[in-house]
Each structure stands twice: as C-alpha cells, then as structure tokens.
Design a protein around this motif. Structure first.
Motif, mmCIF file in Angstrom:
data_model
loop_
_atom_site.group_PDB
_atom_site.id
_atom_site.type_symbol
_atom_site.label_atom_id
_atom_site.label_comp_id
_atom_site.label_asym_id
_atom_site.label_seq_id
_atom_site.Cartn_x
_atom_site.Cartn_y
_atom_site.Cartn_z
ATOM 1 N N ASP A 54 -0.701 4.295 -13.864
ATOM 2 C CA ASP A 54 -0.613 4.398 -12.398
ATOM 3 C C ASP A 54 0.753 3.956 -11.900
ATOM 4 O O ASP A 54 1.291 4.522 -10.952
ATOM 5 N N ILE A 55 1.324 2.943 -12.563
ATOM 6 C CA ILE A 55 2.648 2.468 -12.165
ATOM 7 C C ILE A 55 3.696 3.562 -12.443
ATOM 8 O O ILE A 55 4.556 3.826 -11.611
ATOM 9 N N ASN A 56 3.585 4.225 -13.588
ATOM 10 C CA ASN A 56 4.528 5.315 -13.890
ATOM 11 C C ASN A 56 4.418 6.445 -12.874
ATOM 12 O O ASN A 56 5.423 6.986 -12.412
ATOM 13 N N GLU A 57 3.201 6.786 -12.550
ATOM 14 C CA GLU A 57 2.952 7.856 -11.565
ATOM 15 C C GLU A 57 3.547 7.458 -10.208
ATOM 16 O O GLU A 57 4.238 8.239 -9.553
ATOM 17 N N TYR A 58 3.305 6.203 -9.822
ATOM 18 C CA TYR A 58 3.846 5.694 -8.556
ATOM 19 C C TYR A 58 5.374 5.726 -8.561
ATOM 20 O O TYR A 58 5.999 6.137 -7.587
ATOM 21 N N ARG A 59 5.968 5.309 -9.682
ATOM 22 C CA ARG A 59 7.441 5.283 -9.753
ATOM 23 C C ARG A 59 8.050 6.671 -9.721
ATOM 24 O O ARG A 59 9.209 6.837 -9.376
ATOM 25 N N SER A 60 7.268 7.676 -10.094
ATOM 26 C CA SER A 60 7.798 9.036 -9.966
ATOM 27 C C SER A 60 7.776 9.469 -8.499
ATOM 28 O O SER A 60 8.511 10.367 -8.103
ATOM 29 N N ARG A 61 6.976 8.819 -7.677
ATOM 30 C CA ARG A 61 6.911 9.111 -6.240
ATOM 31 C C ARG A 61 7.853 8.219 -5.438
ATOM 32 O O ARG A 61 8.317 8.582 -4.371
ATOM 33 N N VAL A 62 8.043 7.005 -5.944
ATOM 34 C CA VAL A 62 8.890 6.011 -5.271
ATOM 35 C C VAL A 62 9.958 5.588 -6.279
ATOM 36 O O VAL A 62 9.738 4.707 -7.103
ATOM 37 N N GLY A 63 11.100 6.262 -6.235
ATOM 38 C CA GLY A 63 12.141 6.047 -7.244
ATOM 39 C C GLY A 63 13.123 4.974 -6.814
ATOM 40 O O GLY A 63 13.091 4.499 -5.690
ATOM 41 N N MET A 64 13.976 4.593 -7.747
ATOM 42 C CA MET A 64 14.933 3.533 -7.443
ATOM 43 C C MET A 64 16.300 3.839 -8.043
ATOM 44 O O MET A 64 16.398 4.303 -9.174
ATOM 45 N N VAL A 65 17.323 3.580 -7.248
ATOM 46 C CA VAL A 65 18.722 3.726 -7.685
ATOM 47 C C VAL A 65 19.334 2.330 -7.703
ATOM 48 O O VAL A 65 19.219 1.588 -6.727
ATOM 49 N N LEU B 72 0.840 -1.189 0.000
ATOM 50 C CA LEU B 72 0.000 0.000 0.000
ATOM 51 C C LEU B 72 0.876 1.241 0.000
ATOM 52 O O LEU B 72 1.870 1.310 0.727
ATOM 53 N N TYR B 73 0.501 2.206 -0.818
ATOM 54 C CA TYR B 73 1.173 3.499 -0.835
ATOM 55 C C TYR B 73 0.143 4.514 -0.350
ATOM 56 O O TYR B 73 -0.895 4.684 -0.985
ATOM 57 N N HIS B 74 0.409 5.121 0.792
ATOM 58 C CA HIS B 74 -0.592 5.975 1.453
ATOM 59 C C HIS B 74 -1.945 5.265 1.522
ATOM 60 O O HIS B 74 -2.966 5.804 1.066
ATOM 61 N N ASP B 75 -1.903 4.055 2.028
ATOM 62 C CA ASP B 75 -3.115 3.260 2.292
ATOM 63 C C ASP B 75 -3.832 2.738 1.044
ATOM 64 O O ASP B 75 -4.902 2.158 1.152
ATOM 65 N N LYS B 76 -3.256 2.983 -0.122
ATOM 66 C CA LYS B 76 -3.935 2.511 -1.340
ATOM 67 C C LYS B 76 -3.027 1.578 -2.127
ATOM 68 O O LYS B 76 -1.827 1.809 -2.211
ATOM 69 N N GLU B 77 -3.653 0.562 -2.726
ATOM 70 C CA GLU B 77 -2.897 -0.302 -3.625
ATOM 71 C C GLU B 77 -2.774 0.401 -4.979
ATOM 72 O O GLU B 77 -3.750 0.985 -5.460
ATOM 73 N N VAL B 78 -1.577 0.349 -5.569
ATOM 74 C CA VAL B 78 -1.392 0.949 -6.886
ATOM 75 C C VAL B 78 -2.011 0.009 -7.917
ATOM 76 O O VAL B 78 -1.733 -1.189 -7.924
ATOM 77 N N ARG B 79 -2.882 0.553 -8.768
ATOM 78 C CA ARG B 79 -3.514 -0.299 -9.777
ATOM 79 C C ARG B 79 -2.470 -0.774 -10.777
ATOM 80 O O ARG B 79 -1.519 -0.049 -11.084
ATOM 81 N N ASN B 80 -2.686 -1.966 -11.289
ATOM 82 C CA ASN B 80 -1.705 -2.560 -12.167
ATOM 83 C C ASN B 80 -1.898 -2.100 -13.617
ATOM 84 O O ASN B 80 -1.982 -2.900 -14.526
ATOM 85 N N VAL B 81 -1.968 -0.794 -13.820
ATOM 86 C CA VAL B 81 -2.023 -0.233 -15.170
ATOM 87 C C VAL B 81 -0.830 0.704 -15.315
ATOM 88 O O VAL B 81 -0.405 1.334 -14.350
ATOM 89 N N GLN B 82 -0.290 0.756 -16.538
ATOM 90 C CA GLN B 82 0.998 1.426 -16.732
ATOM 91 C C GLN B 82 0.990 2.887 -16.282
ATOM 92 O O GLN B 82 1.948 3.364 -15.691
#
Ligand code: ADP
Ligand code: MG
Length: 244
Positions: A75-86, A63-73
């Motif tokens: 929403d995933i892109n939007e989520y990855r801009s909030r939760v980045g990876m190195v 859960l990201y802020h209590d919500k599951e990220v929907r498995n559509v591209q």
C-alpha cells in the motif's frame, strides 16, 4: 479548487523526546501549489517525509482521499506512486542512463510495458528539456540537469501530488532558474505540488498558499500575498526580513 487530496490531522512527530512536529493540521486540495518556508530545523523535511511515509508520525493522521494508507509495503508503494517526492540531492542512480533512470520505477512498480515506459520517459524528459540527454549518465550532467531528470522521473509515475524538498538548494546559483522554470510550468498543469523552498520570489509568485513553519508548528498558512506583504506572526516577519 477541487476536492481534498491530502488531509493532515493533528500530526506530531518526535525523535526521542525532541518534538519536531507539533499538532500540524493542513488540508491540501487538488491543484493547490503549497510552498512551505521556515528556518533550518523547523521541521519542513520531516513533514514532507511523514507525508511520503518515509517517516512515521508519533501521533495524528494523514489521509489520502479520506483514507489512511495502511502500513504495509504494497500500500505504501502504491501511495508513493500517487504522491511522489523530489529530493534536494536528486537521488538518481549514477550507474544508469537518464532513460534507464526514468523507466525503472514505472517498469518495477507500475509493471507497465517497456514501450509504454519508454514513451512516458520521452514525454516527460521533453517536458523538462532533457530529451537530448537520454543516453547520458548522471555524472555527465550539471546539477540543474540532474534535478530536471529527477523531476521527469517522478512525472513518469503520473502522480497526483509531487512533494519537493528544497529542489534547488544543492544547485549552483546559475542553475536555480532552469529548475524553477520547469516547476512553474508544472504548476500550470493542475498537478498538486507541495514545495519546501528558500526561494521566496518563487513562493510569492507561484504558490496558492504559503505555510511558514516555526519550531515544528504551522505558524502561518495563508495566501502568499498575505504572507509576503502582511505577515501576522512576528516570527514570520523576522524570518522574511532576512530575505529582503
Ligand atoms: P528542516 O527541514 O526544516 O530544516 P528537519 O525536518 O530536517 O528540518 O529537522 C527538524 C528537526 O528534527 C531538527 O532538529 C533535526 O535535527 C531533527 N531530526 C530530523 N531528522 C531526525 C532523525 N532522523 N533523528 C533525530 N532527529 C532528527
Ligand atoms: Mg530540510
């Protein structure tokens, strides 16, 4: 500490019949610096990849802020801009300059203006001490410099959380310090960070919580002072003894 940003609930992941993550429960609050340590093969990268949606869990929830990220591209892109990876291997585009690497995602994903993307890139390249290299290509940089550019690039997205998967493991020993110093400074800014690392002194000094993973389980999830001075789990003790 603030509100819960990411909540991992009963997360399991198998590849075929090999269960790599087993019933993981972790809540991450705003501003926490969580270091994850453990032997090779214990599931650390798979956990980060699940958190970043590069890998889909077999069961359980993130859960990201209590919500599951929907498995559509989208929403995933939007989520990855909030939760980045190195990544350990930097993943810079070798045919682009440092500046272009730092402007690409903000332009393409966030659709911000060229001017704003440029300003963000310069700001964050300054943060990591790489502003003098804006026109360099990655091939002209040392490993430590590449990783600092990769961190700046992630910061340009203004993430709430940054995940680091062994960010210094591919570096020559003399370059480890410069990257850890950048991460130490970042930790002071309030950014929430989850860091897989073998740098035990860094984990001890910088993390607010240290998680020890063993065979896909969270074997210990405690304050670093506790983990490094008074590990409860015999496997933690054995693991840490290899670093002493
Ligand atoms: P760590 O990062 O702690 O070294 P990993 O998460 O990379 O561990 O791997 C955990 C286990 O999962 C290992 O046994 C690894 O071989 C296996 N594994 C990881 N990714 C895959 C994959 N894509 N397919 C099959 N097995 C995988
Ligand atoms: Mg790994």
């Amino acid at each position: 500490m603030g509100e819960t940003v990411i909540s991992i609930k009963d997360l399991s992941k198998s590849f075929g019949n090999h269960e790599v993550l087993r019933k993981i429960d972790i809540d991450i609050e705003a501003g926490e610096i969580i270091c994850i340590v453990g032997s090779s093969g214990s599931g650390k990268s798979t956990l980060l990849r699940c958190i970043n949606k590069l890998e889909r869990q077999t069961s359980g929830k993130i859960l990201y802020h209590d919500k599951e990220v929907r498995n559509v591209q989208k929403d995933i892109n939007e989520y990855r801009s909030r939760v980045g990876m190195v990544f350990q291997s930097f993943n810079l585009f070798n045919n682009m300059t440092v500046l272009q690497n730092c402007m690409l995602c903000t332009r393409k994903v966030l659709h911000i203006s060229k001017e704003e993307a440029f300003n963000r890139a310069i700001t964050h390249l300054k943060d990591v001490g790489m502003a003098p290299y804006i026109n360099a290509k990655p091939s002209q940089l040392s490993g430590g410099q590449k990783q600092r550019v990769a961190i700046a690039r992630s910061l340009c997205m203004n993430p709430e959380v940054l995940l680091f998967d062994e960010p210094t493991s591919a570096l020559d020993p003399e370059m480890v310090g410069e990257v850890l110093n950048v991460m130490k400074e970042l930790a002071k800014t309030g950014l929430t960070m989850i860091i897989v690392t073998h740098e035990m002194a860094f984990a001890r000094d910088v993390s607010t919580r240290t998680i020890f993973m063993d065979s896909g389980y969270v074997a210990e999830d405690v304050a670093p002072s506790e983990l490094f001075t008074n590990p409860k789990n015999p496997r933690t003790r054995e693991f840490l003894s290899r670093y002493l």
